[in-house]
Write a protein that holds these residues in place. Structure first.
Motif: not given
Length: 79
Positions: A54-71
């Motif tokens: 769960l922790c890993e998936l939540l971190e991946l979700a946050d990383a995806a959001l950060a990627y989207a915002v930066e892009t």
């Protein structure tokens, strides 16, 4: 696929498919992030993943959001 339906039966394959959907991520980053978070929590509640997963998936979700915002910021700055 969306996690907004409470009766949605999540699978890890569905979560990963949603995670890889860059078009949906860039189209609606906040909604996509919420779906990833909701899906990860649903997997945990269903005992399909443990708390470490769960922790890993939540971190991946946050990383995806950060990627989207930066892009999206890069695209806007390039215009």
């Amino acid at each position: 696929m969306t996690a907004t339906k409470p009766h949605q039966d999540w699978t890890t394959a569905m979560w990963w498919t949603l995670h890889r959907d860059k078009a949906a991520l860039l189209n609606r980053p906040g909604t996509h992030h919420k779906s990833l978070i909701d899906g990860a929590n649903a997997l945990h509640r269903a005992h399909l993943i443990d708390r470490d997963d769960l922790c890993e998936l939540l971190e991946l979700a946050d990383a995806a959001l950060a990627y989207a915002v930066e892009t999206l910021l890069d695209v806007r700055n390039a215009e």
